[in-house]
Structures are given as C-alpha cells and as structure tokens.
Design a protein around this motif. Sequence first.
Motif, short mmCIF file in Angstrom:
data_model
loop_
_atom_site.label_atom_id
_atom_site.label_comp_id
_atom_site.label_asym_id
_atom_site.label_seq_id
_atom_site.Cartn_x
_atom_site.Cartn_y
_atom_site.Cartn_z
N PHE A 188 0.89 -1.26 0.12
CA PHE A 188 0.10 -0.08 0.03
C PHE A 188 0.72 1.21 -0.04
O PHE A 188 1.80 1.37 0.96
CB PHE A 188 -0.84 -0.11 1.15
CG PHE A 188 -2.10 -0.96 1.22
CD1 PHE A 188 -3.17 -0.55 0.32
CD2 PHE A 188 -2.23 -1.83 2.09
CE1 PHE A 188 -4.38 -1.49 0.35
CE2 PHE A 188 -3.37 -3.03 2.00
CZ PHE A 188 -4.30 -2.60 1.26
N ALA A 189 0.51 2.27 -0.74
CA ALA A 189 1.07 3.49 -0.68
C ALA A 189 0.14 4.61 0.35
O ALA A 189 -1.14 4.46 0.19
CB ALA A 189 0.87 4.30 -1.92
N LEU A 245 3.46 -3.61 5.25
CA LEU A 245 2.75 -3.54 3.97
C LEU A 245 2.66 -2.15 3.52
O LEU A 245 2.56 -1.96 2.27
CB LEU A 245 1.15 -4.11 4.17
CG LEU A 245 0.95 -5.27 4.31
CD1 LEU A 245 -0.20 -5.90 4.84
CD2 LEU A 245 1.83 -6.41 3.48
N ASN A 246 2.80 -1.22 4.21
CA ASN A 246 2.74 0.42 3.76
C ASN A 246 4.16 0.83 3.47
O ASN A 246 5.18 -0.03 3.75
CB ASN A 246 2.43 1.04 4.96
CG ASN A 246 0.85 0.76 5.50
OD1 ASN A 246 -0.07 0.40 4.71
ND2 ASN A 246 0.81 0.76 6.87
N THR A 247 4.13 1.82 2.50
CA THR A 247 5.21 2.53 2.37
C THR A 247 5.75 3.33 3.71
O THR A 247 5.02 3.35 4.35
CB THR A 247 4.89 3.63 1.17
OG1 THR A 247 3.87 4.21 1.66
CG2 THR A 247 4.69 3.01 -0.18
N ASN A 257 -0.02 15.44 -1.79
CA ASN A 257 -0.15 14.21 -2.61
C ASN A 257 0.93 13.17 -2.69
O ASN A 257 1.10 12.43 -3.61
CB ASN A 257 -0.32 14.84 -4.15
CG ASN A 257 -1.67 15.34 -4.46
OD1 ASN A 257 -2.43 14.76 -4.11
ND2 ASN A 257 -1.43 16.71 -4.78
N ASP A 258 1.87 13.27 -1.80
CA ASP A 258 3.05 12.23 -1.49
C ASP A 258 2.65 10.98 -1.84
O ASP A 258 3.18 10.18 -2.48
CB ASP A 258 3.88 12.79 -0.22
CG ASP A 258 4.39 14.02 -0.38
OD1 ASP A 258 3.90 14.78 -1.26
OD2 ASP A 258 5.34 14.37 0.61
N VAL A 271 -3.35 1.36 -3.80
CA VAL A 271 -3.58 2.50 -3.01
C VAL A 271 -5.00 2.58 -2.72
O VAL A 271 -5.85 2.62 -3.86
CB VAL A 271 -3.05 3.90 -3.61
CG1 VAL A 271 -3.53 4.36 -4.83
CG2 VAL A 271 -3.04 5.02 -2.65
N ILE A 272 -5.48 3.22 -1.40
CA ILE A 272 -6.78 3.38 -1.39
C ILE A 272 -6.95 4.75 -1.75
O ILE A 272 -6.38 5.74 -1.02
CB ILE A 272 -7.24 3.19 0.06
CG1 ILE A 272 -7.15 1.97 0.67
CG2 ILE A 272 -8.75 3.71 0.26
CD1 ILE A 272 -7.34 1.47 2.12
N GLY A 273 -7.62 5.25 -2.74
CA GLY A 273 -7.85 6.20 -3.47
C GLY A 273 -9.17 7.00 -3.11
O GLY A 273 -10.04 6.56 -2.47
N LEU A 274 -9.40 8.02 -4.20
CA LEU A 274 -10.53 8.65 -4.37
C LEU A 274 -11.15 8.44 -5.49
O LEU A 274 -10.57 8.17 -6.56
CB LEU A 274 -10.23 10.33 -4.02
CG LEU A 274 -9.70 10.55 -2.74
CD1 LEU A 274 -9.32 12.12 -2.91
CD2 LEU A 274 -10.73 10.60 -1.63
#
Length: 421
Positions: A188-189, A245-247, A257-258, A271-274
Amino acid sequence: MKQRTLWSAALVVGLTLTAGCGSAAGPGTSSGGSTDELVVWDWKSGDAKAAAYVEKARADFAKKHPGVKVEFVAQPFDQYYTLLGAAIQSGKGPDVIMFNGGGQIRDRADALAPLDDHVADDRKRLAGWDAFTKGGKVYAAPVTLQGHPIYYNKDLYQKAGLDAPAKTWDGFVKDCGVISQKTGAKCFALGNKEGIGIQFFLSATGSAVLTPQEYDDWITGKRNWSSPDVKRIFELWKQAGDSGLNTDGANSTPMFNDAFAAFNSGKAANVIGLMSDVGHWKDFAEFLTPEKVGVVVAPSVNSAANPSLPFDGGIGYAIAKWTKDPKVASDLVRSLTSTDALKAFYDNGGAIASDTTIDTAAGGPAVKTIVSEVKNGKPALHVALSSKTIDLMGRLSQQLLSGSITVDEVLQQLAASDKTG
C-alpha cells in the motif's frame, strides 16, 4: 438501510475537496450586507482544472442575476475549517459555503440556511444528498460523489505473475509478498501525516469486515465499538503497519499528494484513493496509462460481509444563515451544481460527482468499474462520524502505527467521543 439510488453509467464528475465559504477580506468580514455581491470561499478555485467549472457557473448565474458580482476567494485547505469556524463564531463573512459531506457540515448546520425550498427541482438530477442532510433538512447541494476504491497497478501485478488482487484478505496479503519479492514494491501507498489515511482505510475495508446489519447500524448511529468486527478493522490497520505492507514513513507522509505520488511512481502496488479530483482514476492514468490502472473493492475479511464501494456526496455548496438574500445565494448554488458546470469538471478534472445526466462511458476501464460498483455501494463509514471523532481517530491511528497505543485503548476513546458527539 434503504436501497441506494440506481442509475445508468451516466454520472457527473466534479470537483472534490472544495469548500466555498467566506468573505473577500477574511473570516471576520461580511460580504458587505449587499445584494449586489456574493463571496465564495474555497481552496480550489485557483486550480487550473477548476477554471472552466468556475466560468461555466459564473455564466449560468449571470443569466439570472446580471448585476450581482461573484468573488471566489481561495483559502489553504489545511486551515480552511479553522478559518470557517472563526467566520461562524463572528456571525458574518461568507455568503456561499462549500463543505465536505458528513460531520464537517452537520457539525455546523446551525450556521447554515436550509436549502430544501430552493433545490427541489434538482433533487432527481443530483445524487449524494444524504451526506449534506441533518434532521431531515438539506443544507448543501452536492457537487461530487466521493468514494474510496482500491486502485492497483496492473503492470506490477503482471510482473509478479498475478492477474489482479486476490478476493480475500489473506490471499491479498500473500500476493503482496510476491509482488514485493519480485518487484520491490510495497503493498500500500499510505500517507497519514494528517491522520487522513485511517479514514480511507476504515471506509474502504469496512464493508469487507462488518456484516450488512453491523454496517447499516453504524451508518444510522447505532455503532458498537466493542464489536469484534469493528475491532478487526483497526487490527488490520495495525497489522498492515507492523508487517511492512505500507510505504515507509506513513506518519510523516502527507496523503495529498505524496502518497499518491508513491503509487504513481510504482513504489506500491495498491492505494486506497478517491473517486474525485485528486488521487483518482484520471490522475493515476496520466502516470500509469489508463490500461494499467485497475480498480477493486476491498478483499473479503469476514465471510458474512458483503464488500462494496463506499461513497457519499463528496462536496457540496451551502449558504450562510446571515447572507442578505438567500434566494440569490441559492441561485448561485444551483449554478455551481448545474450540468454544464459539472460537465466542465468532468472534462478537465475527471472527478465523479453528483449529476446523473452526464455520460462517463468514454472515461476508460477504471471509470467503467467505478460506475458499475456505484449501484451497489453504501455510504462511507467515516462520513457518519462527527468531525471531533474523526480528528481523534486520526491522532489515534498515528499512535497505532507507532506502537504507542493498543487497539483496545483506541476503541475505548473512540466510543467515548462518539457517545458525546
């Protein structure tokens, strides 16, 4: 819970994360008490992607009120609700106010004028009203539909010999290990510097953990913070951090917006986005190409759950209780949610929003998937919480990632905050 509104693959796209409210000079200044000028605060009108939207709205409003000037004042997003709070406390300042849906507007409804009588003709055309409703009254007209799909990089999955994310959590995590081994990318990011990451995680994974009844109870305010399923969501958040699991450096990484840049650059497979404006399908497609951007709902954690796309009204325009002429101000709100204006946002920004009459069929495979999931979607879990509880959850989520608090302690504090509103 009542059935969500269904519609065809015609959804509008608009601006995400915009809020219009304020005075040209500042939070303590009114718009002059005049009917010949309206002031809108936002944190987006200076964005090039919003220029066509603003001009279309201006033109539509000018047809109705050619002698009324409209001024947009851009405020910094990270200070927006603080500035807005000062305006509300002084009882003067903004004429037209744009809010995020959910707790941010519900907590401030006393400072707003109900719009029900002004927007009756728009109720069928626009979707997402529930996020801007309190006590049976509508306080803003929705501009966007905002939700939290899980995006994945098809190229990274293919390099790891995988077709798509697994449909179960255990399988998903196992595949992330394969991807990391073969490509070096994280699962994940994540950016949680502002405490926003947990909001996305809660809403994106919630329907894969909670039973349908638990989910519906949560949305209607019957939240059981001691439920094992609710606890499981926060355990997964901690697990993702503890197991790498994460960055790296999630607590020091801004979501906007990193974190999205990390996904765009191939540093993470998911990534969980919009759905709207930034961190969304169009943004990612500019970097990865449309063919490499995949969209899925959360992998199943509980066999009794029914994973679905979480979405609500994302942002909407309201009018201040103190505005001189509510009818004129509401006409500006209607212009800001007109089909031509919202279509301009779709064309320039790609954000899926509230108007059900705009065709998004040409948007590409990611949009097609999102639209197909909307018909079965449910409201996002975090939107049902008060802004006070959301802020607390953000701080506690950082402590969970750092290991300075337990899940049980987090749930106790959130339960107490939720109880007091």
